[in-house]
Each structure stands twice: as structure tokens, then as C-alpha cells.
Design a protein around this motif. Structure first.
Motif, PDB file in Angstrom:
ATOM      1  N   GLU A 125       0.821  -1.205   0.000  1.00 26.82           N
ATOM      2  CA  GLU A 125       0.000   0.000   0.000  1.00 26.82           C
ATOM      3  C   GLU A 125       0.860   1.263   0.000  1.00 26.82           C
ATOM      4  O   GLU A 125       0.500   2.284  -0.584  1.00 26.82           O
ATOM      5  CB  GLU A 125      -0.922  -0.018   1.223  1.00 26.82           C
ATOM      6  N   SER A 126       2.019   1.187   0.626  1.00 26.42           N
ATOM      7  CA  SER A 126       2.920   2.339   0.726  1.00 26.42           C
ATOM      8  C   SER A 126       3.850   2.480  -0.468  1.00 26.42           C
ATOM      9  O   SER A 126       4.664   3.411  -0.518  1.00 26.42           O
ATOM     10  CB  SER A 126       3.761   2.231   2.003  1.00 26.42           C
ATOM     11  N   ALA A 127       3.761   1.593  -1.459  1.00 25.71           N
ATOM     12  CA  ALA A 127       4.696   1.595  -2.574  1.00 25.71           C
ATOM     13  C   ALA A 127       4.641   2.909  -3.348  1.00 25.71           C
ATOM     14  O   ALA A 127       3.585   3.528  -3.488  1.00 25.71           O
ATOM     15  CB  ALA A 127       4.399   0.431  -3.517  1.00 25.71           C
ATOM     16  N   HIS A 128       5.774   3.294  -3.880  1.00 27.43           N
ATOM     17  CA  HIS A 128       5.872   4.540  -4.646  1.00 27.43           C
ATOM     18  C   HIS A 128       4.916   4.525  -5.831  1.00 27.43           C
ATOM     19  O   HIS A 128       4.302   5.547  -6.161  1.00 27.43           O
ATOM     20  CB  HIS A 128       7.315   4.738  -5.122  1.00 27.43           C
ATOM     21  N   ILE A 129       4.768   3.383  -6.486  1.00 29.63           N
ATOM     22  CA  ILE A 129       3.885   3.315  -7.645  1.00 29.63           C
ATOM     23  C   ILE A 129       2.430   3.576  -7.265  1.00 29.63           C
ATOM     24  O   ILE A 129       1.621   3.981  -8.106  1.00 29.63           O
ATOM     25  CB  ILE A 129       3.992   1.961  -8.383  1.00 29.63           C
ATOM     26  N   ASN A 130       2.111   3.392  -5.973  1.00 30.85           N
ATOM     27  CA  ASN A 130       0.741   3.595  -5.523  1.00 30.85           C
ATOM     28  C   ASN A 130       0.495   4.988  -4.966  1.00 30.85           C
ATOM     29  O   ASN A 130      -0.564   5.577  -5.210  1.00 30.85           O
ATOM     30  CB  ASN A 130       0.373   2.557  -4.459  1.00 30.85           C
ATOM     31  N   VAL A 131       1.468   5.536  -4.233  1.00 32.56           N
ATOM     32  CA  VAL A 131       1.205   6.783  -3.499  1.00 32.56           C
ATOM     33  C   VAL A 131       1.916   8.010  -4.048  1.00 32.56           C
ATOM     34  O   VAL A 131       1.557   9.138  -3.704  1.00 32.56           O
ATOM     35  CB  VAL A 131       1.556   6.625  -2.003  1.00 32.56           C
ATOM     36  N   ASP A 132       2.922   7.825  -4.897  1.00 33.30           N
ATOM     37  CA  ASP A 132       3.745   8.974  -5.279  1.00 33.30           C
ATOM     38  C   ASP A 132       3.948   9.135  -6.780  1.00 33.30           C
ATOM     39  O   ASP A 132       4.857   9.847  -7.197  1.00 33.30           O
ATOM     40  CB  ASP A 132       5.121   8.886  -4.605  1.00 33.30           C
ATOM     41  N   GLU A 133       3.146   8.486  -7.593  1.00 35.37           N
ATOM     42  CA  GLU A 133       3.349   8.611  -9.029  1.00 35.37           C
ATOM     43  C   GLU A 133       2.109   9.136  -9.744  1.00 35.37           C
ATOM     44  O   GLU A 133       1.930   8.922 -10.944  1.00 35.37           O
ATOM     45  CB  GLU A 133       3.829   7.274  -9.613  1.00 35.37           C
ATOM     46  N   GLY A 134       1.267   9.848  -8.999  1.00 31.47           N
ATOM     47  CA  GLY A 134       0.147  10.543  -9.608  1.00 31.47           C
ATOM     48  C   GLY A 134      -0.839   9.652 -10.346  1.00 31.47           C
ATOM     49  O   GLY A 134      -1.547  10.126 -11.233  1.00 31.47           O
ATOM     50  N   GLY A 135      -0.860   8.376  -9.985  1.00 23.99           N
ATOM     51  CA  GLY A 135      -1.735   7.449 -10.687  1.00 23.99           C
ATOM     52  C   GLY A 135      -1.214   7.038 -12.050  1.00 23.99           C
ATOM     53  O   GLY A 135      -1.940   6.414 -12.826  1.00 23.99           O
ATOM     54  N   PRO A 147       3.228  -3.542   7.632  1.00 19.06           N
ATOM     55  CA  PRO A 147       3.700  -2.782   8.801  1.00 19.06           C
ATOM     56  C   PRO A 147       5.006  -2.038   8.557  1.00 19.06           C
ATOM     57  O   PRO A 147       5.311  -1.073   9.249  1.00 19.06           O
ATOM     58  CB  PRO A 147       3.884  -3.862   9.871  1.00 19.06           C
ATOM     59  N   ASP A 148       5.775  -2.481   7.551  1.00 19.64           N
ATOM     60  CA  ASP A 148       7.111  -1.927   7.361  1.00 19.64           C
ATOM     61  C   ASP A 148       7.448  -1.667   5.892  1.00 19.64           C
ATOM     62  O   ASP A 148       8.618  -1.508   5.549  1.00 19.64           O
ATOM     63  CB  ASP A 148       8.157  -2.870   7.962  1.00 19.64           C
ATOM     64  N   GLY A 149       6.441  -1.643   5.028  1.00 19.28           N
ATOM     65  CA  GLY A 149       6.674  -1.398   3.609  1.00 19.28           C
ATOM     66  C   GLY A 149       7.056  -2.629   2.818  1.00 19.28           C
ATOM     67  O   GLY A 149       7.253  -2.544   1.606  1.00 19.28           O
ATOM     68  N   LYS A 150       7.157  -3.785   3.475  1.00 16.91           N
ATOM     69  CA  LYS A 150       7.645  -4.997   2.816  1.00 16.91           C
ATOM     70  C   LYS A 150       6.523  -6.018   2.617  1.00 16.91           C
ATOM     71  O   LYS A 150       5.728  -6.277   3.527  1.00 16.91           O
ATOM     72  CB  LYS A 150       8.761  -5.629   3.654  1.00 16.91           C
ATOM     73  N   GLY A 157      12.083   3.094   3.966  1.00 18.98           N
ATOM     74  CA  GLY A 157      13.500   3.019   4.289  1.00 18.98           C
ATOM     75  C   GLY A 157      13.960   1.678   4.811  1.00 18.98           C
ATOM     76  O   GLY A 157      15.091   1.556   5.287  1.00 18.98           O
ATOM     77  N   THR A 158      13.110   0.661   4.708  1.00 18.92           N
ATOM     78  CA  THR A 158      13.468  -0.673   5.182  1.00 18.92           C
ATOM     79  C   THR A 158      13.991  -1.514   4.022  1.00 18.92           C
ATOM     80  O   THR A 158      13.802  -1.186   2.855  1.00 18.92           O
ATOM     81  CB  THR A 158      12.263  -1.360   5.832  1.00 18.92           C
ATOM     82  N   LEU A 159      14.626  -2.638   4.362  1.00 14.34           N
ATOM     83  CA  LEU A 159      15.272  -3.479   3.358  1.00 14.34           C
ATOM     84  C   LEU A 159      14.736  -4.900   3.379  1.00 14.34           C
ATOM     85  O   LEU A 159      14.447  -5.461   4.440  1.00 14.34           O
ATOM     86  CB  LEU A 159      16.783  -3.544   3.612  1.00 14.34           C
ATOM     87  N   TYR A 160      14.646  -5.486   2.189  1.00 11.86           N
ATOM     88  CA  TYR A 160      14.464  -6.926   2.047  1.00 11.86           C
ATOM     89  C   TYR A 160      15.829  -7.599   2.072  1.00 11.86           C
ATOM     90  O   TYR A 160      16.781  -7.099   1.469  1.00 11.86           O
ATOM     91  CB  TYR A 160      13.827  -7.268   0.696  1.00 11.86           C
ATOM     92  N   THR A 161      15.941  -8.724   2.737  1.00 12.17           N
ATOM     93  CA  THR A 161      17.139  -9.544   2.611  1.00 12.17           C
ATOM     94  C   THR A 161      17.056 -10.301   1.280  1.00 12.17           C
ATOM     95  O   THR A 161      15.966 -10.484   0.723  1.00 12.17           O
ATOM     96  CB  THR A 161      17.259 -10.550   3.759  1.00 12.17           C
ATOM     97  N   PRO A 162      18.188 -10.763   0.764  1.00 11.82           N
ATOM     98  CA  PRO A 162      18.124 -11.592  -0.448  1.00 11.82           C
ATOM     99  C   PRO A 162      17.215 -12.806  -0.272  1.00 11.82           C
ATOM    100  O   PRO A 162      16.476 -13.174  -1.201  1.00 11.82           O
ATOM    101  CB  PRO A 162      19.590 -12.003  -0.657  1.00 11.82           C
ATOM    102  N   GLY A 163      17.251 -13.422   0.888  1.00 14.08           N
ATOM    103  CA  GLY A 163      16.384 -14.570   1.127  1.00 14.08           C
ATOM    104  C   GLY A 163      14.910 -14.225   1.077  1.00 14.08           C
ATOM    105  O   GLY A 163      14.084 -15.019   0.585  1.00 14.08           O
ATOM    106  N   GLN A 164      14.549 -13.069   1.578  1.00 12.89           N
ATOM    107  CA  GLN A 164      13.146 -12.641   1.526  1.00 12.89           C
ATOM    108  C   GLN A 164      12.690 -12.393   0.097  1.00 12.89           C
ATOM    109  O   GLN A 164      11.557 -12.732  -0.269  1.00 12.89           O
ATOM    110  CB  GLN A 164      12.958 -11.386   2.378  1.00 12.89           C
ATOM    111  N   ILE A 165      13.557 -11.820  -0.725  1.00 12.39           N
ATOM    112  CA  ILE A 165      13.189 -11.604  -2.125  1.00 12.39           C
ATOM    113  C   ILE A 165      13.117 -12.931  -2.869  1.00 12.39           C
ATOM    114  O   ILE A 165      12.231 -13.143  -3.706  1.00 12.39           O
ATOM    115  CB  ILE A 165      14.176 -10.637  -2.805  1.00 12.39           C
TER     116      ILE A 165
END
Length: 356
Positions: free
Chosen positions: A97-107, A123-126, A159-167
Motif C-alpha cells: 500500500e505504501s509503494a511509490h507506484i501507488n502513493v507517489d506517481e500521480g496514478g 507494517p514496514d513497507g515490505k 526506508g526498510t530493506l528486504y534480505t536476499p532470502g526474503q526476495i
């Protein structure tokens, strides 16, 4: 012949820096020097130039032998082109929901790309496989946009990160359901610097199909790229880039900036410095009573909560943005040119305003 006179004048104080966005920073001197080198003589337009050709080898060194770069003007353009390339007209994109493509690219992904965004609160952007499954259904239901892509952001909008394993887990989960994976990497350099791994470790090595490669936030004057990793996942990239008004006629000036950043270690030096300044800022803020840091500081962003009136006064001294004004949440960004003195002066100003 005397060179023509110009009327260029400086309209700003180059000593002023704030914490509003890494987009506020200028271009790195090494990038400006590369632009000057590329400026001489004539080169074939629309990407048939020597600089764009050389960039392909550099991109493959970072993202594997199948990778191909398609330089574009900006990050929104990169995301819209990339997502169009991996979806059908009836396709949908699952994202936080917080992704840039959703909230910051004017649709733009929806209005210009014709894509339906299926968002998931996080909860953390991930995203996680379990969160993805909240929207990953209904492929045979003609009344619902078909989930075809999972889009993740590294580092995330918080500002949070995915680990390689999570991706890797996300890619395996998405691929098992017939979906592709797009990575929005506007700050991919900051993620790699913080994780202390090559960018390939959490992209092509773990199954990402396509990514948006950031340049502007990392020290470029302008320019990003769509990097296709899985050639079988995309369709008609060249046509989509042109149709989306992202094909630069003088593409050498985009490509040479990415070359300057990526050919050696400038991208990494810039990202490490920005991250280090964010850590310094976070440490200074933690000592200020009444200020709460909201998320782990893992890249070059610090999110905090403090009294609204304090933020308003502080904004008169340093530029930064509210993230959630009603809650009193703010975002402070560090860039490749943020100095220790910038951070220390900001923390001192914060302490002064909190004490008033």
C-alpha cells in the motif's frame, strides 16, 4: 572566434542543504565530467550510440549475462514501462500500500499504463508471500483484474530493506502462481550498500524478472533505466518505451551518467555515504527526548514522530516533508552530498526547537 557569452546566473545558495529528498541534491562532479566527455561531436540518436552500447556490458556485470538496459528519463517512466512490459491489458500488479507506484506517481501506472494496482497494507513497507496471497487470487474470474506481477521496492518507501532470502521467497512464491516479479530500485544502490552485497545478490540471483534502476537519487543529473533480466518475461520493450514517451533522442547523455556511476564504484561510494549520514542523523535524534524514530534506519531515510509545531518551526530552518501530518510523522532523507556538519547542525536545531 570568441566564444558566445552566456547569461547563466546562480539563483541559489550552493551551501544550503536540507533533508527533504535525495532528489534535491545536485549531480556528482564525476557524473558532470562524464557528460562533458560525451558531449563532443555527433553520435547516432535514439540509443544507437557508443555510450548506450557500452552500458550494456556494465549492466550485465551487475545483473547477469541476460540483462539488458533500456535507459529512460525518470523513475515513474521506468516503473510504468517495466510494469507494462510484464502485463497484459487485463493484468494487475500486487504491491505494498505504501509503494511509490501507488502513493507517489500521480496514478501514472493506472492512468498511463492501464494497470490495476492491488495493494496490501504492510507494517514496514515490505511484502511477504502471505501478504501477497491477500490479493493473489481470481485468475479465471473475468470480473477481477488478473494478478500478473508482484512489485517490490528495494529499499522500501519506508526506508526498510528486504534480505536476499526474503526476495527469493517472494520470487519463488510469485513464479509458482504464474506471476512475474518487478523490483523498483530507485534506491537500489543504498540497499546494496547497506546489505554489503552486490546488486545481483538480490535481483537476478534470486529470481527478479525486471527492475527499475535508479540513477537520479544516486548522483545522476537525470536518467534511470529499465533492466530486463528475464527476456522471456517481457514483450516489445522498445515499442513500450517509445509509446510511453521515455525514449531519449540524445540517449548518450543518459547512458554516460549510468556508466559513470556503475562502471567502477561511484554508485557504491555515494550510497554508502548517504547511508552513513542517515545513521549519524538517527543516532543524534535518538538522544532528543520526545522524538520517536518509527522504522529501522536501514538505508538513507529516517522516519520520525515529533510535535507538529516543532516540525513547522524546524522546516523554516531546514527543508523536509511531513509523511503523515495528522500523526506528526516526518521523513528526513540524506544524499551523497550530505555532510557531517549538515547532520550535526540539523540535530542541534531540532534540540533547540524541542526545548522551546
Amino acid at each position: 572566434m570568441n566564444p558566445p557569452k552566456t547569461d547563466a546566473r546562480r539563483h541559489h545558495d550552493p551551501e544550503v542543504r536540507g533533508f527533504a529528498s535525495d532528489n534535491y541534491a545536485g549531480a556528482h562532479p564525476e557524473v558532470l565530467a562524464a557528460l562533458s566527455v560525451a558531449n563532443g561531436g555527433h553520435q547516432v540518436a535514439y540509443g544507437e550510440d557508443d555510450y548506450t552500447a557500452n552500458l550494456q556490458g556494465i549492466i550485465r556485470s551487475h545483473f547477469g549475462a541476460t540483462a539488458e538496459a533500456f535507459p529512460v528519463f525518470n523513475g515513474t517512466g521506468a516503473n510504468v514501462v517495466a510494469l507494462q512490459a510484464v502485463t497484459d491489458r487485463w493484468g494487475a500488479v500486487i504491491c505494498a500500500e505504501s509503494a511509490h507506484i501507488n502513493v507517489d506517481e500521480g496514478g501514472a501506472p493506472e492512468r498511463m499504463g492501464g494497470l490495476k494496482l492491488l495493494t496490501v497494507p504492510t507494517p514496514d513497507g515490505k511484502l511477504t508471500p502471505e501478504l501477497i496471497d491477500r490479493q493473489a487470487y481470481g485468475w479465471e474470474d473475468e470480473h477481477r483484474a488478473m494478478p500478473q506481477v508482484v512489485s517490490i521496492t528495494q529499499s522500501t518507501e519506508l526506508g526498510t530493506l528486504y534480505t536476499p532470502g526474503q526476495i527469493r521467497a517472494i520470487c519463488e512464491h510469485a513464479h509458482a502462481r504464474g506471476m512475474k516479479v518487478h523490483l523498483d530500485g530507485s534506491r537500489i544502490a543504498n540497499a546494496a550498500a547497506s546489505l554489503d552485497v552486490p546488486m545481483r545478490t538480490f535481483t537476478n540471483a534470486v529470481g527478479v524478472d525486471i527492475l527499475s534502476l535508479g540513477g537520479t537519487k544516486n548522483g545522476a543529473l537525470f536518467g534511470e533505466a529499465v533492466v530486463v533480466i528475464n527476456q522471456d518475461a517481457v514483450s516489445h520493450m522498445k515499442h513500450l518505451r517509445k509509446l510511453s514517451m521515455q525514449l531519449a533522442s540524445k540517449m548518450r547523455f543518459v547512458s554516460v551518467q549510468l556508466e559513470a556511476l556503475l562502471a567502477k564504484d561511484l554508485w557504491l561510494r555515494n550510497a554508502r555515504h548517504a547511508n552513513e549520514m542517515a545513521q549519524r542523523l538517527a543516532e543524534g535524534v535518538r538522544s532528543v527526548h520526545g522524538v520517536e524514530i518509527l522504522y529501522p534506519v536501514q538505508a538513507n531515510a529516517v522516519f520520525a514522530r515529533l510535535p507538529h509545531d516543532v516540525s513547522e518551526r524546524l522546516q523554516k530552518r531546514f527543508r523536509f516533508y511531513f509523511w503523515d501530518e495528522a500523526a506528526g510523522d516526518v521523513r528526513w532523507m540524506c544524499a551523497f552530498d550530505t555532510t557531517e556538519d549538515d547532520v550535526d547542525r540539523f540535530v542541534a536545531a531540532l534540540k533547540e526547537e524541542m526545548a522551546r
